[in-house]
Design a protein around this motif. Structure first.
Motif, PDB file in Angstrom:
ATOM      1  N   HIS A 319       0.731  -1.248   0.028  1.00  0.00           N
ATOM      2  CA  HIS A 319       0.069  -0.091   0.141  1.00  0.00           C
ATOM      3  C   HIS A 319       0.840   1.095   0.071  1.00  0.00           C
ATOM      4  CE1 HIS A 319      -2.350   3.165   2.366  1.00  0.00           C
ATOM      5  NE2 HIS A 319      -3.236   3.154   1.375  1.00  0.00           N
ATOM      6  N   GLN A 320       2.052   1.342   0.872  1.00  0.00           N
ATOM      7  CA  GLN A 320       2.677   2.683   0.876  1.00  0.00           C
ATOM      8  C   GLN A 320       3.539   2.760  -0.320  1.00  0.00           C
ATOM      9  OE1 GLN A 320       3.213   4.853   3.268  1.00  0.00           O
ATOM     10  NE2 GLN A 320       0.942   3.855   4.131  1.00  0.00           N
ATOM     11  N   GLU A 321       3.878   1.570  -0.989  1.00  0.00           N
ATOM     12  CA  GLU A 321       4.774   1.708  -2.160  1.00  0.00           C
ATOM     13  C   GLU A 321       3.773   2.183  -3.451  1.00  0.00           C
ATOM     14  OE1 GLU A 321       7.633   1.373  -5.000  1.00  0.00           O
ATOM     15  OE2 GLU A 321       7.736   1.303  -2.734  1.00  0.00           O
ATOM     16  N   LEU A 322       2.474   1.766  -3.198  1.00  0.00           N
ATOM     17  CA  LEU A 322       1.622   2.463  -4.670  1.00  0.00           C
ATOM     18  C   LEU A 322       1.364   3.705  -4.248  1.00  0.00           C
ATOM     19  CD1 LEU A 322      -0.737  -0.815  -4.386  1.00  0.00           C
ATOM     20  CD2 LEU A 322       0.858   0.034  -6.352  1.00  0.00           C
ATOM     21  N   LEU A 323       1.030   4.205  -3.152  1.00  0.00           N
ATOM     22  CA  LEU A 323       0.900   5.613  -2.921  1.00  0.00           C
ATOM     23  C   LEU A 323       2.187   6.164  -3.305  1.00  0.00           C
ATOM     24  CD1 LEU A 323      -0.368   5.827   1.143  1.00  0.00           C
ATOM     25  CD2 LEU A 323      -1.605   6.002  -1.255  1.00  0.00           C
ATOM     26  N   GLN A 324       3.388   6.040  -3.128  1.00  0.00           N
ATOM     27  CA  GLN A 324       4.532   6.495  -3.923  1.00  0.00           C
ATOM     28  C   GLN A 324       4.442   6.609  -5.231  1.00  0.00           C
ATOM     29  OE1 GLN A 324       6.933   8.082  -2.077  1.00  0.00           O
ATOM     30  NE2 GLN A 324       5.994   7.540  -0.102  1.00  0.00           N
ATOM     31  N   ARG A 325       3.783   5.869  -5.900  1.00  0.00           N
ATOM     32  CA  ARG A 325       3.679   5.570  -7.182  1.00  0.00           C
ATOM     33  C   ARG A 325       2.142   6.501  -7.613  1.00  0.00           C
ATOM     34  NH1 ARG A 325       6.619   0.404  -9.366  1.00  0.00           N
ATOM     35  NH2 ARG A 325       8.082  -0.057  -7.468  1.00  0.00           N
ATOM     36  N   GLY A 326       1.526   6.827  -7.003  1.00  0.00           N
ATOM     37  CA  GLY A 326       0.394   7.780  -7.386  1.00  0.00           C
ATOM     38  C   GLY A 326      -0.863   6.728  -7.567  1.00  0.00           C
ATOM     39  N   VAL A 327      -1.096   5.491  -6.784  1.00  0.00           N
ATOM     40  CA  VAL A 327      -2.107   4.919  -6.949  1.00  0.00           C
ATOM     41  C   VAL A 327      -2.787   4.628  -5.336  1.00  0.00           C
ATOM     42  CG1 VAL A 327      -2.982   2.400  -7.362  1.00  0.00           C
ATOM     43  CG2 VAL A 327      -1.301   3.653  -8.860  1.00  0.00           C
ATOM     44  N   HIS A 328      -3.984   4.825  -5.021  1.00  0.00           N
ATOM     45  CA  HIS A 328      -4.554   4.652  -3.892  1.00  0.00           C
ATOM     46  C   HIS A 328      -5.422   3.234  -4.109  1.00  0.00           C
ATOM     47  CE1 HIS A 328      -3.736   8.816  -2.629  1.00  0.00           C
ATOM     48  NE2 HIS A 328      -3.862   9.028  -3.748  1.00  0.00           N
ATOM     49  N   VAL A 329      -5.127   2.242  -3.253  1.00  0.00           N
ATOM     50  CA  VAL A 329      -5.908   1.280  -2.907  1.00  0.00           C
ATOM     51  C   VAL A 329      -6.112   1.119  -1.346  1.00  0.00           C
ATOM     52  CG1 VAL A 329      -5.034   0.056  -4.916  1.00  0.00           C
ATOM     53  CG2 VAL A 329      -3.950  -0.250  -2.905  1.00  0.00           C
ATOM     54  N   LEU A 330      -6.805   0.037  -0.938  1.00  0.00           N
ATOM     55  CA  LEU A 330      -6.934  -0.296   0.486  1.00  0.00           C
ATOM     56  C   LEU A 330      -6.304  -1.401   0.800  1.00  0.00           C
ATOM     57  CD1 LEU A 330     -10.727   0.655   1.002  1.00  0.00           C
ATOM     58  CD2 LEU A 330      -8.878   2.183   1.430  1.00  0.00           C
ATOM     59  N   PRO A 331      -5.348  -1.269   1.951  1.00  0.00           N
ATOM     60  CA  PRO A 331      -5.048  -2.542   2.738  1.00  0.00           C
ATOM     61  C   PRO A 331      -5.909  -3.191   3.318  1.00  0.00           C
ATOM     62  CG  PRO A 331      -4.036  -0.613   3.838  1.00  0.00           C
ATOM     63  CD  PRO A 331      -4.701  -0.138   2.642  1.00  0.00           C
ATOM     64  N   CYS A 332      -6.204  -4.435   3.573  1.00  0.00           N
ATOM     65  CA  CYS A 332      -7.338  -5.003   4.196  1.00  0.00           C
ATOM     66  C   CYS A 332      -7.211  -5.420   5.759  1.00  0.00           C
ATOM     67  CB  CYS A 332      -7.674  -6.063   3.666  1.00  0.00           C
ATOM     68  SG  CYS A 332      -8.258  -5.984   1.873  1.00  0.00           S
ATOM     69  N   ALA A 333      -5.998  -4.946   6.287  1.00  0.00           N
ATOM     70  CA  ALA A 333      -5.923  -5.099   7.843  1.00  0.00           C
ATOM     71  C   ALA A 333      -7.157  -4.564   8.617  1.00  0.00           C
ATOM     72  CB  ALA A 333      -4.697  -4.600   8.316  1.00  0.00           C
ATOM     73  N   PRO A 334      -7.750  -3.379   7.975  1.00  0.00           N
ATOM     74  CA  PRO A 334      -8.678  -2.557   8.975  1.00  0.00           C
ATOM     75  C   PRO A 334     -10.128  -3.210   8.442  1.00  0.00           C
ATOM     76  CG  PRO A 334      -7.335  -0.851   7.772  1.00  0.00           C
ATOM     77  CD  PRO A 334      -6.935  -2.147   7.436  1.00  0.00           C
ATOM     78  N   PHE A 335     -10.317  -4.092   7.585  1.00  0.00           N
ATOM     79  CA  PHE A 335     -11.426  -4.786   7.387  1.00  0.00           C
ATOM     80  C   PHE A 335     -11.551  -5.761   8.605  1.00  0.00           C
ATOM     81  CE2 PHE A 335     -11.011  -3.194   3.203  1.00  0.00           C
ATOM     82  CZ  PHE A 335     -12.340  -2.976   2.693  1.00  0.00           C
ATOM     83  N   HIS A 336     -10.522  -6.484   8.910  1.00  0.00           N
ATOM     84  CA  HIS A 336     -10.302  -7.468   9.757  1.00  0.00           C
ATOM     85  C   HIS A 336     -10.306  -6.717  11.222  1.00  0.00           C
ATOM     86  CE1 HIS A 336      -9.383 -10.782   7.126  1.00  0.00           C
ATOM     87  NE2 HIS A 336      -9.479 -10.009   6.284  1.00  0.00           N
ATOM     88  N   TRP A 337     -11.522  -5.996  11.611  1.00  0.00           N
ATOM     89  CA  TRP A 337     -11.498  -5.006  12.628  1.00  0.00           C
ATOM     90  C   TRP A 337     -11.134  -6.004  14.152  1.00  0.00           C
ATOM     91  CZ3 TRP A 337     -15.220  -6.776  16.037  1.00  0.00           C
ATOM     92  CH2 TRP A 337     -16.378  -7.622  15.465  1.00  0.00           C
ATOM     93  N   ALA A 338     -11.404  -7.362  14.076  1.00  0.00           N
ATOM     94  CA  ALA A 338     -11.179  -7.788  15.402  1.00  0.00           C
ATOM     95  C   ALA A 338      -9.870  -8.728  15.431  1.00  0.00           C
ATOM     96  CB  ALA A 338     -12.110  -9.006  15.619  1.00  0.00           C
TER      97      ALA A 338
END
Length: 376
Positions: A319-338
């Motif tokens: 995710h961080q690498e993609l941000l550096q390349r101008g692409v926004h996606v979502l890492p899925c850790a927050p979906f696994h809220w528990a």
């Protein structure tokens, strides 16, 4: 959950990126209007005039009827006063969270979009996870759980709760005096999810609340409605919590929803879903070139998860690498809220975007993963 940036924060960062990066975060439809949709939007001035002349209840009822019929919910309580129009499904969720008894134990599907869990926790509720496997096994939670929240279809996996499973859950909830809460925000995209769940719930005699959403279907730039429906058996103070949050949704937006729902039936759905599947295929082709796969190949909702092997970079790093390349996606850790760590091997892309955007983002993801794997 507090140690992680929530998903909406990441979506806002993408939406407000001054450098114009590719935004494949939120599940809202960010597409070009079809000619049919553009013709409807051109009628908005006319809708303003109608809103001034026509009683609000008739406008609201017509919108509810058109939208719910368009997604197969023929037994929804249209015109009974038991469907409230909110600005968004998130607001509807917060209203439900405030109406539930403080300190109550609530089972919530896991994984699912993190703001559901966040809103419930903020309102003083105690959460326990209901895994997708438990749902498929019909292993339902008993007391002290007082309410059960199921996302149908689920975001991010696309899992549809089968009709027989919903019936089993509703009957279980009746036996144990539980309130059943269904978040159906992505229902309009998936025909398999459009069996008449209101009929199923009522036949079981369940105490239910259902949240629907128009924002995932049409590129109307946040001109949307979240529908908050409740059963006759519900004794929760839903109307009171609603009145503390808003007066009414816009009658102009309600008319827009009605017109778009009619177009959805008349070819709009097929056009939109064809693009989503074309985009899903583009993601699949790009990631397979570097040995990656879709985590949910049978999913029909407008997002796609990519599964990352254990011996490569995780989604936080990618995710961080993609941000550096101008692409926004979502890492899925927050979906696994528990259990955020269990989401580290997944990353999610929205497919409700123009094809060139998805194709370019998927190619960048594949390239970034390849280069990170070499340097790891």
């Amino acid at each position: 959950m507090s140690e992680l940036a929530n998903l909406t924060t990441m979506e806002v960062d993408a939406l407000t990126d001054v450098d114009g990066g590719l935004n494949l975060t939120d599940g809202h439809a960010r597409l070009d209007l079809s000619p049919e949709q553009a013709a409807i939007v051109a009628r908005i001035p006319e809708m303003f005039g109608i809103a001034s002349r026509q009683p609000f209840p008739s406008i609201e009822t017509a919108a509810h009827r058109a939208f719910l019929r368009a997604i197969g919910q023929h037994s929804a309580p249209v015109g009974t006063g038991r469907i409230l129009s909110c600005y968004s499904s998130t607001l509807a969720t917060d209203i439900v969270a405030r109406a539930l008894p403080a300190g109550a134990t609530v089972a919530v599907l896991h994984p699912t979009f993190d703001n559901i869990a966040d809103l419930l926790v903020t309102r003083g509720l105690h959460l326990v996870p209901l895994s997708e496997q438990a749902l498929l096994d019909q292993d339902w939670p008993g007391p002290p759980v007082g309410a059960i929240v199921v996302t149908h279809p689920n975001n991010p996996t696309g899992l549809v709760t089968p009709e027989g499973h919903l019936r089993s859950l509703a009957e279980h909830a009746v036996r144990h005096g539980q309130t059943l809460i269904i978040d159906a925000s992505f229902r309009g995209q998936v025909l398999d999810a459009q069996y008449d769940s209101y009929a199923v719930l009522d036949a079981a005699g369940a105490d239910w609340i259902t949240i629907e959403d128009t924002g995932k279907l049409w590129p109307t730039h946040e001109l949307k409605i979240g529908l908050l429906a409740q059963s006759e058996r519900t004794t929760l103070p839903i109307e009171r919590a609603f009145s503390e949050s808003l007066l009414a949704a816009s009658p102009v937006v309600l008319q827009l929803v009605e017109a778009l729902a009619l177009d959805w039936i008349d070819g709009g759905r097929d056009r939109a879903l064809e693009l989503v599947e074309r985009n899903r295929a583009a993601v699949r082709e790009a990631i397979e070139s570097v040995g990656l796969q879709l985590a949910d190949p049978a999913s029909q909702i407008s997002v796609a998860r990519v599964v990352l092997p254990d011996d490569g970079p995780d989604s936080a790093l990618l995710h961080q690498e993609l941000l550096q390349r101008g692409v926004h996606v979502l890492p899925c850790a927050p979906f696994h809220w528990a259990d955020p760590k269990s989401g580290l091997r997944f990353i999610r892309l929205s497919l409700a975007r123009p094809f060139p955007v998805v194709q370019a983002a998927a190619a960048t993801l594949a390239c970034a993963y390849r280069e990170l794997s070499v340097t790891a």
